[in-house]
Design an enzyme around this catalytic site. Structure first.
Site, PDB file in Angstrom:
ATOM      1  N   ASP A  47       0.887  -1.009   0.080  1.00  0.00           N
ATOM      2  CA  ASP A  47      -0.220  -0.054   0.061  1.00  0.00           C
ATOM      3  C   ASP A  47       0.840   1.239   0.222  1.00  0.00           C
ATOM      4  O   ASP A  47       2.199   1.236   0.203  1.00  0.00           O
ATOM      5  CB  ASP A  47      -0.836  -0.029   1.388  1.00  0.00           C
ATOM      6  CG  ASP A  47      -1.539   0.878   1.517  1.00  0.00           C
ATOM      7  OD1 ASP A  47      -2.367   1.711   0.358  1.00  0.00           O
ATOM      8  OD2 ASP A  47      -1.597   1.831   2.500  1.00  0.00           O
TER       9      ASP A  47
ATOM     10  N   ASP B 269      -0.252   5.164   0.922  1.00  0.00           N
ATOM     11  CA  ASP B 269      -0.130   5.997   2.064  1.00  0.00           C
ATOM     12  C   ASP B 269      -0.078   5.360   3.390  1.00  0.00           C
ATOM     13  O   ASP B 269      -1.074   4.593   3.638  1.00  0.00           O
ATOM     14  CB  ASP B 269      -1.702   6.642   1.896  1.00  0.00           C
ATOM     15  CG  ASP B 269      -1.756   7.616   0.504  1.00  0.00           C
ATOM     16  OD1 ASP B 269      -0.884   8.166   0.119  1.00  0.00           O
ATOM     17  OD2 ASP B 269      -2.883   7.645   0.221  1.00  0.00           O
TER      18      ASP B 269
ATOM     19  N   GLY C 189      -7.233   4.833   3.825  1.00  0.00           N
ATOM     20  CA  GLY C 189      -7.359   3.409   2.950  1.00  0.00           C
ATOM     21  C   GLY C 189      -8.712   3.688   2.142  1.00  0.00           C
ATOM     22  O   GLY C 189      -8.951   2.672   1.496  1.00  0.00           O
TER      23      GLY C 189
HETATM   24  C1  BG6 Z   1      -5.818   6.038   0.070  1.00  0.00           C
HETATM   25  C2  BG6 Z   1      -5.720   6.711   1.294  1.00  0.00           C
HETATM   26  O1  BG6 Z   1      -4.457   5.403  -0.320  1.00  0.00           O
HETATM   27  O2  BG6 Z   1      -6.282   6.784  -1.012  1.00  0.00           O
HETATM   28  C3  BG6 Z   1      -7.014   7.531   1.414  1.00  0.00           C
HETATM   29  O3  BG6 Z   1      -5.497   6.106   2.058  1.00  0.00           O
HETATM   30  C4  BG6 Z   1      -7.670   8.164   0.256  1.00  0.00           C
HETATM   31  O4  BG6 Z   1      -6.951   8.443   2.460  1.00  0.00           O
HETATM   32  C5  BG6 Z   1      -7.538   7.127  -0.968  1.00  0.00           C
HETATM   33  O5  BG6 Z   1      -8.918   8.971   0.342  1.00  0.00           O
HETATM   34  C6  BG6 Z   1      -7.908   7.906  -2.492  1.00  0.00           C
HETATM   35  O6  BG6 Z   1      -7.025   8.937  -2.893  1.00  0.00           O
HETATM   36  P1  BG6 Z   1      -7.121   9.921  -3.749  1.00  0.00           P
HETATM   37  O7  BG6 Z   1      -5.748  10.603  -4.199  1.00  0.00           O
HETATM   38  O8  BG6 Z   1      -7.510   9.127  -5.105  1.00  0.00           O
HETATM   39  O9  BG6 Z   1      -8.076  11.064  -3.404  1.00  0.00           O
HETATM   40 MG    MG Z   2      -2.587   2.927   3.709  1.00  0.00          MG
END
Ligand code: BG6
Ligand code: MG
Length: 213
Positions: A8, A10, A45
């Site tokens: 993963d 983030d 996530g």
């Molecule tokens: C995940 C994060 O990886 O991606 C979430 O943990 C986030 O917090 C999600 O909302 C979607 O991200 P993005 O960049 O497409 O808005």
């Molecule tokens: Mg994560």
């Protein structure tokens, strides 16, 4: 026997959770909706639209307004991503990825984020990955196993030959549902269902700890 590590992004490779928080907080303030760091934990996530729904806590808006709010938040988030450099890799990540790569382990990324490519390019680690799965690759998000299965397929490996490194409860559940070996990063309350837990993240991990016989 061939082996894969799927990460993963983030909270595992870099800590963009703070930037997500700041961007959602700006939107929430503009809309006069209370939103705390504690509230932000539940968004870990979780894909963008579901995150917005959680932030709105039952408030109802027409679809065009929801799209506008998602776009506004994403613009704030993308502006913050301009600050990311290779110095933002979490401790231990680069040695772990590099050592795995030279050992012949196949490396994959499995992130729900549609900004994942931007982030890994800014971190300077894109060339290390053999397969990159982001928020555009599958329809069903974590805790559905689809994204990790998609990445494993691109790596040419069965899920049973892959470890998934995740910091979110939904991500751990996705890995388990897909038949992967789930490695939880963070506190027990969040990743307690994982097969193995690294409370301190990858800085305490050694690639030889991850074997499948
Ligand atoms: C995940 C994060 O990886 O991606 C979430 O943990 C986030 O917090 C999600 O909302 C979607 O991200 P993005 O960049 O497409 O808005
Ligand atoms: Mg994560």
């Amino acid at each position: 026997m061939e082996l894969g590590f799927i990460f993963d992004l983030d909270g595992v490779i870099t800590d963009t959770a703070e930037y997500h928080y700041q961007a959602w907080k700006q939107l929430a303030d503009e809309e006069n909706i209370p939103f705390t760091r504690q509230d932000n934990e539940a968004l870990r996530g979780v894909p963008r639209r579901r995150s917005l729904e959680l932030l709105l806590k039952g408030r109802v808006f027409p679809e065009d307004k929801l799209v506008e709010m998602e776009t506004r938040k994403n613009n704030y988030y993308q502006a913050l991503l301009e600050n990311i450099t290779p110095g933002d890799l979490l401790p231990g990540v680069l040695p772990f990825l590099t050592e795995a790569k030279v050992t012949g382990i196949r490396l994959g990324l499995g992130s729900a984020s549609k900004n994942a490519m931007t982030v890994i390019r800014r971190l300077g680690i894109e060339p290390l990955f053999d397969a990159i799965g982001d928020g555009y690759c599958v329809v069903n998000h974590k805790p559905a196993p689809d994204l990790f299965i998609w990445v494993a397929g691109r790596l040419g490996l069965w899920p049973t030959r892959c470890f998934v490194f995740e910091d979110a409860e939904a991500g751990v559940d996705a890995a388990i549902a897909g038949g992967f070996h789930a490695i939880g990063i963070g506190p027990d309350e969040r990743v307690g269902r994982a097969h193995y837990i690294l409370p301190e993240g990858l800085k305490t991990a050694h690639i030889h700890d991850f074997r499948i016989t």
